[in-house]
Design a protein around this motif. Structure first.
Motif, mmCIF file in Angstrom:
data_model
loop_
_atom_site.group_PDB
_atom_site.id
_atom_site.type_symbol
_atom_site.label_atom_id
_atom_site.label_comp_id
_atom_site.label_asym_id
_atom_site.label_seq_id
_atom_site.Cartn_x
_atom_site.Cartn_y
_atom_site.Cartn_z
ATOM 1 N N GLN A 93 -12.016 58.390 -13.478
ATOM 2 C CA GLN A 93 -11.854 58.883 -11.894
ATOM 3 C C GLN A 93 -10.359 59.458 -11.760
ATOM 4 O O GLN A 93 -9.821 59.709 -10.672
ATOM 5 C CB GLN A 93 -11.902 57.455 -10.986
ATOM 6 C CG GLN A 93 -13.388 57.022 -10.983
ATOM 7 C CD GLN A 93 -14.321 57.864 -10.371
ATOM 8 O OE1 GLN A 93 -14.030 58.469 -9.397
ATOM 9 N NE2 GLN A 93 -15.355 58.057 -11.194
ATOM 10 N N ARG A 114 -11.340 60.376 -3.597
ATOM 11 C CA ARG A 114 -12.357 59.751 -3.326
ATOM 12 C C ARG A 114 -13.604 60.423 -3.024
ATOM 13 O O ARG A 114 -13.631 61.342 -2.023
ATOM 14 C CB ARG A 114 -12.337 58.617 -2.357
ATOM 15 C CG ARG A 114 -13.210 57.525 -2.133
ATOM 16 C CD ARG A 114 -12.566 56.525 -1.039
ATOM 17 N NE ARG A 114 -12.857 57.076 0.236
ATOM 18 C CZ ARG A 114 -12.047 57.001 1.076
ATOM 19 N NH1 ARG A 114 -10.749 56.352 0.738
ATOM 20 N NH2 ARG A 114 -12.208 57.521 2.240
ATOM 21 N N GLU A 152 -11.118 48.169 -11.014
ATOM 22 C CA GLU A 152 -9.971 49.619 -10.996
ATOM 23 C C GLU A 152 -8.788 49.310 -10.615
ATOM 24 O O GLU A 152 -7.793 50.283 -10.941
ATOM 25 C CB GLU A 152 -10.928 50.634 -10.310
ATOM 26 C CG GLU A 152 -12.310 51.157 -10.435
ATOM 27 C CD GLU A 152 -12.984 50.234 -9.576
ATOM 28 O OE1 GLU A 152 -14.370 49.720 -10.300
ATOM 29 O OE2 GLU A 152 -12.897 49.772 -8.630
ATOM 30 N N ARG A 169 -5.088 60.537 -9.240
ATOM 31 C CA ARG A 169 -6.469 59.800 -8.982
ATOM 32 C C ARG A 169 -7.284 60.803 -8.348
ATOM 33 O O ARG A 169 -6.703 61.393 -7.299
ATOM 34 C CB ARG A 169 -6.207 58.511 -8.261
ATOM 35 C CG ARG A 169 -7.656 57.831 -8.069
ATOM 36 C CD ARG A 169 -7.554 56.395 -7.345
ATOM 37 N NE ARG A 169 -6.722 56.285 -6.134
ATOM 38 C CZ ARG A 169 -7.174 56.590 -5.085
ATOM 39 N NH1 ARG A 169 -8.286 56.934 -4.744
ATOM 40 N NH2 ARG A 169 -6.413 56.573 -4.115
ATOM 41 N N ASP A 212 -19.594 57.735 -1.719
ATOM 42 C CA ASP A 212 -19.768 56.715 -2.693
ATOM 43 C C ASP A 212 -20.585 55.868 -2.066
ATOM 44 O O ASP A 212 -20.481 55.101 -1.142
ATOM 45 C CB ASP A 212 -18.488 56.264 -3.124
ATOM 46 C CG ASP A 212 -18.304 55.278 -4.232
ATOM 47 O OD1 ASP A 212 -17.533 55.575 -5.093
ATOM 48 O OD2 ASP A 212 -18.964 54.514 -4.100
#
Lengths: 192, 626
Positions: free
Chosen positions: A140, A156, B151, A153, A160
């Motif tokens: 990710q 997002r 994570e 990162r 999801d």
């Protein structure tokens, strides 16, 4: 079927290795030899006295001040009258007697059990988070920059599934008071 | 200073012979010195600070003082000199402080940069619609269970590695019980008994802004780093109503606990600032203090200095092996660097006053708002909370594999100190190094490296060695010249604005001293113009040759020819320089030469050589290396 006969049936199905006859086993197992009451302070009205008496140390007095402190810490309401306070102190005293009986056991060298899990070496190995387990998370991320490399990162993913499922609940549904999308509570008045 | 300067075309400015309006305003000598040799490209206020758009900590890194501020400081100093009482109070304050040693420990809470929360799969967010990212467990619905999101370990481990901690293979979570409206469960899940990282340290240097008494460096040990949940956001509505937004509940935090090894407010602020920058550089925590992404709680205590009055019998407290400390108070929820240093200084004064007058310090929790002159009591000793820590039976221990730790260590991004060290080795100034690191989250620094890379290739092709000061000049151009260009064109930085290869082609002749600074600037701005106009961009060497911009090194005689008449026309100034040592006026002469003479207007004069000639003719010693 009564309990004793059920036990009787079970034991006829197992192999009995103690050499005792089934009737004798049945008789042995039908009477309790220990009750948790032995860990409580001996009560004044002795109805169900057990053969074994506890050898727990005597509990010290709990003061009213301590009781009120504990109630405040736990956000429990204070007793309404003297009688209720006396009852609370009595109950608390019995509970502490029980705890002290438990604490009197020698547990040197025994790791405390934190939860009902496999806390052995094998259990730890199974739950170890190493490269294999974290590869998804590492995927990710991306590296930016030609020379001055930095980790970022990735933004997002909007769809999801895991996130959607977790957030799919009507949080405000059973709120007593709300304003728009906020919960409303009354707190202690502040002096600004 | 007027801000409404007419926007002038860059081409026009560099070639015009109009007087430089910058010099017609009264500015101080140090500004004059720095601006001398620049053409009227920079006719914006007298301040030297270059606006950099995306800088968060620019204000704190600023060492160069803008002119307006200098005037204010002068006025302040004059007023202070007049009020004798003020001066006296300051000196007694200093005496008192010197009798007492301050000890500070800092607990920092940093929001981790993760997609999901710590114990639920709901998404993290900063300012989304209230209560839109709340899982059942976050709202403490009865029967809901925590699910540790693995994570969240990645940024936590990177932070711990960057702070030199020992990663614990096995760590566990505990419940910290207390009731408050921002904590739906009635307890916070933290790591009290077995945190995941211990025994780290961070070293602070003079350039980090520590107190001079701690110079040149001080190493602060870090006791431990633990993972824990964040609480809800509350909006206070007077007199006693609270609006709650649970989006932030269970957002992963790391709490970084330092040892009580900090002894000055400035060092405390430097510590917080440095940790913030380290966490950002490893992408562990990217939200800054100003958005609530980093919060500080400080523990402050004082004790008498040993050499003055012997052992202090009241200083019998100890913390993690640090003995002989005074009773500490905790100041919670400081949300800016200024608040950290101010709160510590103010609390120190309060504690000194209490102890000096024979009182005792209560171990209490206090609060501080930036701008107030004192800390205020939040909780008395009776209201002290007993957290009743207990291991959380619903959460399994976290066992971290050694291979993961090693991988993260190997792939850890470069830390600010290491980057700055290598930049300084290349000749970049410390201030410029810091600026490069912070502009556009490091994109500007990457561009700098690109330019250096291109230049190195060009030099290799030519078979020459890159000059030693290359880093300094490239950094200057990437920060200041490009920065000015961005401002005048009102654009944001992208690496494509002036491609690294183009800038390298412009700087190469400059480094070989074949063109002057002015010519280079002209080419630089021209480059942008061409990029916008989509004309085919002629190559830089072609332009230089075609327009005869190549500097023919003018002889000393030419410089003297220009300088002498100027000196003759201004005998008073020459006298001031020679006799009164007003060397700033030398630069005035240089400026006159650069813009007044024909050669100067054509950009054929080098400011440095002009200065040398003027100095020689007047008979004054050489100036600073520029």
């Amino acid at each position: 079927m009564s309990r004793t006969s059920r036990l009787h049936v079970t034991f006829t199905q197992c192999r009995s290795s103690s050499g005792l006859s089934q009737e004798k086993l049945g008789a042995l197992l039908s009477k309790p030899t220990w009750s948790v009451r032995s860990l409580l302070p001996p009560s004044n009205d002795s109805t169900n006295t057990t053969p074994q008496e506890s050898s727990a140390p005597t509990t010290p007095e709990i003061t009213s001040k301590q009781l009120h402190h504990l109630l405040r810490l736990s956000a429990l309401p204070a007793p309404q009258d003297e009688a209720e306070e006396a009852r609370m102190l009595q109950t608390l005293s019995s509970q502490l007697h029980f705890v002290r009986s438990i604490q009197s056991i020698d547990t040197t060298g025994v790791e405390p059990l934190r939860s009902l899990r496999d806390e052995s070496e094998r259990g730890d190995k199974e739950r170890t988070l190493g490269m294999a387990e974290m590869q998804d998370a590492l995927d990710q991320e991306e590296i930016v920059g030609n020379h001055h490399k930095r980790i970022r990162r990735r933004p997002r993913r909007i769809q999801d599934e895991g996130i959607k499922n977790a957030e799919d609940c009507d949080v405000l549904g059973s709120a007593k008071r709300k304003v728009g999308r906020f919960f409303v509570v009354e707190g202690a008045p502040r002096e600004e | 200073m007027t801000k409404s300067e007419p926007v002038r075309s860059l081409l026009f400015q560099s070639l015009s012979s109009r007087p430089n309006t910058l010099f017609s305003r009264p500015i101080c000598h140090s500004c004059c010195r720095k601006l001398a040799g620049r053409s009227a490209l920079y006719a914006r206020g007298g301040g030297i600070s270059f606006p950099t758009r995306t800088l968060q900590t620019q204000a704190l890194l600023e060492e160069v003082v803008p002119f307006r501020k200098q005037l204010k400081d002068e006025a302040k100093r004059k007023r202070a000199a007049l009020s004798g009482n003020g001066a006296k109070k300051k000196s007694t304050d200093k005496e008192l402080i010197s009798n007492w040693e301050l000890t500070v420990g800092i607990e920092l809470h940093a929001e981790l940069n993760t997609a999901k929360k710590l114990f639920s799969s709901a998404a993290t967010s900063i300012s989304d619609e209230p209560n839109s990212h709340v899982a059942l467990f976050d709202a403490a619905f009865p029967g809901s269970q925590p699910h540790f999101q693995k994570e969240t370990l990645l940024p936590a481990l990177r932070a711990a590695i960057a702070l030199n901690c020992k990663i614990q293979r096995r760590s566990t979570f505990d419940r910290k019980h207390y009731f408050y409206q921002d904590q739906p469960a009635g307890y916070q899940i933290t790591q009290y008994y077995e945190p995941f990282a211990k025994d780290g340290h961070i070293t602070l240097y003079t350039h980090d802004g520590i107190d001079p008494a701690d110079a040149p460096s001080i190493t602060i040990p870090i006791k431990q780093i633990q993972m824990e949940q964040d609480t809800a956001k509350t909006l206070y509505q007077p007199p006693s109503t609270y609006l709650l937004d649970f989006n932030r509940v269970s957002h992963p935090l790391i709490e970084i606990i330092s040892m009580p090894a900090i002894h000055h407010p400035a060092t405390a602020a430097a510590y917080v600032r440095k940790i913030q920058s380290i966490l950002k550089s490893v992408d562990a925590a990217t939200a800054g203090m100003e958005v609530g992404g980093l919060r500080a709680d400080v523990n402050v205590s004082i004790r008498r200095r040993k050499d003055q009055h012997g052992e202090d019998e009241r200083a019998g407290h100890s913390y993690s092996g640090f003995k002989g400390l005074g009773q500490r108070t905790e100041i919670k929820n400081l949300s800016s660097l200024r608040a950290v240093s101010d709160a510590i200084a103010i609390e120190r004064s309060r504690q000194i006053a209490v102890l000096e007058s024979g009182g005792t310090i209560e171990g209490e929790t206090r609060g501080f708002t930036l701008g107030s002159s004192e800390t205020r009591k939040l909780r008395s000793k009776e209201g002290e909370i007993d957290y009743r820590y207990m291991p959380d039976p619903d959460i399994a221990p976290v066992v971290i594999g050694e291979d993961l730790v090693q991988h993260l260590r190997d792939t850890l991004p470069a830390l600010p100190d290491d980057v700055m060290d290598s930049l300084v080795k290349d000749g970049v100034s410390m201030k410029d190094a810091k600026t490069l690191l912070s502009l556009e989250d490091g994109d500007r620094l990457d561009y700098y490296y690109d330019v250096v890379h291109e230049l190195t290739i060009i030099f290799e092709i030519d078979g020459k060695k890159p000059p030693k000061k290359m880093g300094r000049i490239v950094a200057n151009w990437v920060i200041h010249e490009l920065g000015a260009l961005l401002t005048t064109t009102e654009s944001n930085f992208t690496p494509d604005l002036v491609p690294a290869s183009s800038l390298a082609l412009i700087l190469e002749p400059l480094l070989h001293k074949q063109i002057t600074n002015d010519i280079a600037r002209f080419l630089f701005s021209r480059n942008l113009h061409w990029a916008h106009s989509r004309e085919p961009i002629p190559s830089v060497p072609e332009i230089i040759d075609a327009e005869g911009l190549r500097l023919q090194s003018l002889s000393e005689a030419v410089y003297e020819q220009i300088a002498k008449p100027l000196l003759d026309e201004n005998p008073k100034m020459v006298k001031a320089i020679k006799e009164k040592g007003q060397t700033g006026k030398i630069m005035w002469f240089v400026g006159q030469m650069m813009r007044g003479s024909d050669e100067g207007k054509q950009g054929k004069l080098e400011a440095k050589r002009a200065e040398e000639v003027v100095r020689r003719l007047i008979g004054v010693e050489g100036g600073k290396e520029r």
